[in-house]
Scaffold this motif. Structure first.
Motif, PDB file in Angstrom:
ATOM      1  N   UNK A  65       0.999  -1.050   0.064  1.00  0.00           N
ATOM      2  CA  UNK A  65      -0.073   0.008   0.114  1.00  0.00           C
ATOM      3  C   UNK A  65       1.036   1.215   0.072  1.00  0.00           C
ATOM      4  N   UNK A  66       0.305   2.286  -0.577  1.00  0.00           N
ATOM      5  CA  UNK A  66       1.388   3.701  -0.746  1.00  0.00           C
ATOM      6  C   UNK A  66       1.252   4.137   0.426  1.00  0.00           C
ATOM      7  N   UNK A  67       2.254   4.837   0.815  1.00  0.00           N
ATOM      8  CA  UNK A  67       2.411   5.781   1.918  1.00  0.00           C
ATOM      9  C   UNK A  67       1.917   7.123   1.844  1.00  0.00           C
ATOM     10  N   UNK A  68       1.318   7.139   0.733  1.00  0.00           N
ATOM     11  CA  UNK A  68       0.646   8.695   0.615  1.00  0.00           C
ATOM     12  C   UNK A  68      -0.832   8.689   0.989  1.00  0.00           C
ATOM     13  N   UNK A  69      -1.153   9.891   1.611  1.00  0.00           N
ATOM     14  CA  UNK A  69      -2.445   9.977   2.060  1.00  0.00           C
ATOM     15  C   UNK A  69      -2.957  11.157   1.572  1.00  0.00           C
ATOM     16  N   UNK A  70      -4.009  11.317   0.383  1.00  0.00           N
ATOM     17  CA  UNK A  70      -4.451  12.417   0.157  1.00  0.00           C
ATOM     18  C   UNK A  70      -5.773  12.669   0.917  1.00  0.00           C
ATOM     19  N   UNK A  71      -5.973  14.355   0.982  1.00  0.00           N
ATOM     20  CA  UNK A  71      -7.254  14.748   1.664  1.00  0.00           C
ATOM     21  C   UNK A  71      -7.592  15.839   0.935  1.00  0.00           C
ATOM     22  N   UNK A  72      -9.140  16.060   0.974  1.00  0.00           N
ATOM     23  CA  UNK A  72      -9.887  17.246   0.390  1.00  0.00           C
ATOM     24  C   UNK A  72      -9.334  18.319   1.442  1.00  0.00           C
ATOM     25  N   UNK A  73      -9.253  19.572   1.016  1.00  0.00           N
ATOM     26  CA  UNK A  73      -8.980  20.969   1.641  1.00  0.00           C
ATOM     27  C   UNK A  73      -9.900  21.673   1.168  1.00  0.00           C
ATOM     28  N   UNK A  74     -10.746  22.476   1.532  1.00  0.00           N
ATOM     29  CA  UNK A  74     -11.554  23.730   1.304  1.00  0.00           C
ATOM     30  C   UNK A  74     -10.788  24.904   1.881  1.00  0.00           C
ATOM     31  N   UNK A  75     -10.322  25.598   0.591  1.00  0.00           N
ATOM     32  CA  UNK A  75      -9.280  26.598   1.043  1.00  0.00           C
ATOM     33  C   UNK A  75      -9.925  27.923   0.797  1.00  0.00           C
ATOM     34  N   UNK A  76     -11.082  28.051   0.539  1.00  0.00           N
ATOM     35  CA  UNK A  76     -12.031  29.171   0.584  1.00  0.00           C
ATOM     36  C   UNK A  76     -13.340  28.858  -0.023  1.00  0.00           C
ATOM     37  N   UNK A  77     -14.427  29.931  -0.144  1.00  0.00           N
ATOM     38  CA  UNK A  77     -15.600  29.416  -0.575  1.00  0.00           C
ATOM     39  C   UNK A  77     -15.255  29.017  -2.160  1.00  0.00           C
ATOM     40  N   UNK A  78     -15.884  27.857  -2.475  1.00  0.00           N
ATOM     41  CA  UNK A  78     -15.999  27.286  -3.688  1.00  0.00           C
ATOM     42  C   UNK A  78     -14.614  26.840  -4.301  1.00  0.00           C
ATOM     43  N   UNK A  79     -13.508  26.774  -3.303  1.00  0.00           N
ATOM     44  CA  UNK A  79     -12.225  26.406  -3.572  1.00  0.00           C
ATOM     45  C   UNK A  79     -11.785  24.887  -3.038  1.00  0.00           C
ATOM     46  N   UNK A  80     -11.556  24.053  -3.688  1.00  0.00           N
ATOM     47  CA  UNK A  80     -10.889  22.536  -3.144  1.00  0.00           C
ATOM     48  C   UNK A  80      -9.795  22.297  -3.578  1.00  0.00           C
ATOM     49  N   UNK A  81      -8.651  21.758  -2.735  1.00  0.00           N
ATOM     50  CA  UNK A  81      -7.425  21.416  -3.019  1.00  0.00           C
ATOM     51  C   UNK A  81      -7.292  19.973  -2.838  1.00  0.00           C
ATOM     52  N   UNK A  82      -6.730  18.957  -3.155  1.00  0.00           N
ATOM     53  CA  UNK A  82      -6.310  17.896  -2.702  1.00  0.00           C
ATOM     54  C   UNK A  82      -4.763  17.904  -2.413  1.00  0.00           C
ATOM     55  N   UNK A  83      -4.485  17.817  -1.053  1.00  0.00           N
ATOM     56  CA  UNK A  83      -3.255  17.896  -0.339  1.00  0.00           C
ATOM     57  C   UNK A  83      -2.995  16.317   0.114  1.00  0.00           C
ATOM     58  N   UNK A  84      -1.435  16.353   0.212  1.00  0.00           N
ATOM     59  CA  UNK A  84      -0.880  15.038   1.103  1.00  0.00           C
ATOM     60  C   UNK A  84      -0.907  15.204   2.595  1.00  0.00           C
ATOM     61  N   UNK A  85      -1.163  14.472   3.254  1.00  0.00           N
ATOM     62  CA  UNK A  85      -1.342  14.475   4.531  1.00  0.00           C
ATOM     63  C   UNK A  85      -0.407  13.185   5.194  1.00  0.00           C
ATOM     64  N   UNK A  86       0.036  13.291   6.353  1.00  0.00           N
ATOM     65  CA  UNK A  86       0.636  12.306   6.785  1.00  0.00           C
ATOM     66  C   UNK A  86       0.094  11.081   7.207  1.00  0.00           C
ATOM     67  N   UNK A  87       0.173   9.768   6.932  1.00  0.00           N
ATOM     68  CA  UNK A  87      -0.318   8.689   7.574  1.00  0.00           C
ATOM     69  C   UNK A  87       0.216   8.399   8.961  1.00  0.00           C
TER      70      UNK A  87
END
Length: 71
Positions: A1-23
């Motif tokens: 299994x990959x050691x990468x964890x991706x999560x959605x971040x709401x960075x502002x109204x109507x703005x979404x980014x996919x960011x790496x987070x620690x496992x």
């Protein structure tokens, strides 16, 4: 299994980014699953994404960005 964890971040109204987070480590009685899809709830998460204020049992809530949606 990959050691990468991706999560959605709401960075502002109507703005979404996919960011790496620690496992984080797992307890001996725990396990990790991999999901392929996710969703944004039509209630509070959609309101957060739209930048709307709403009232819950504790009073008025205003989004504070950036934030990670979820339960």
């Amino acid at each position: 299994m990959s050691e990468k964890n991706l999560q959605l971040m709401f960075t502002g109204p109507g703005q979404i980014e996919l960011e790496e987070a620690p496992l984080h480590g797992l307890a001996d009685t725990s396990f990790r699953v991999r999901n392929i899809y996710t969703a944004i709830s039509a209630g509070s998460e959609l309101a957060l994404l739209a930048g709307e204020e709403w009232t819950d049992e504790h009073g008025r809530i205003k989004p504070c960005y950036p934030l990670t949606p979820g339960y």
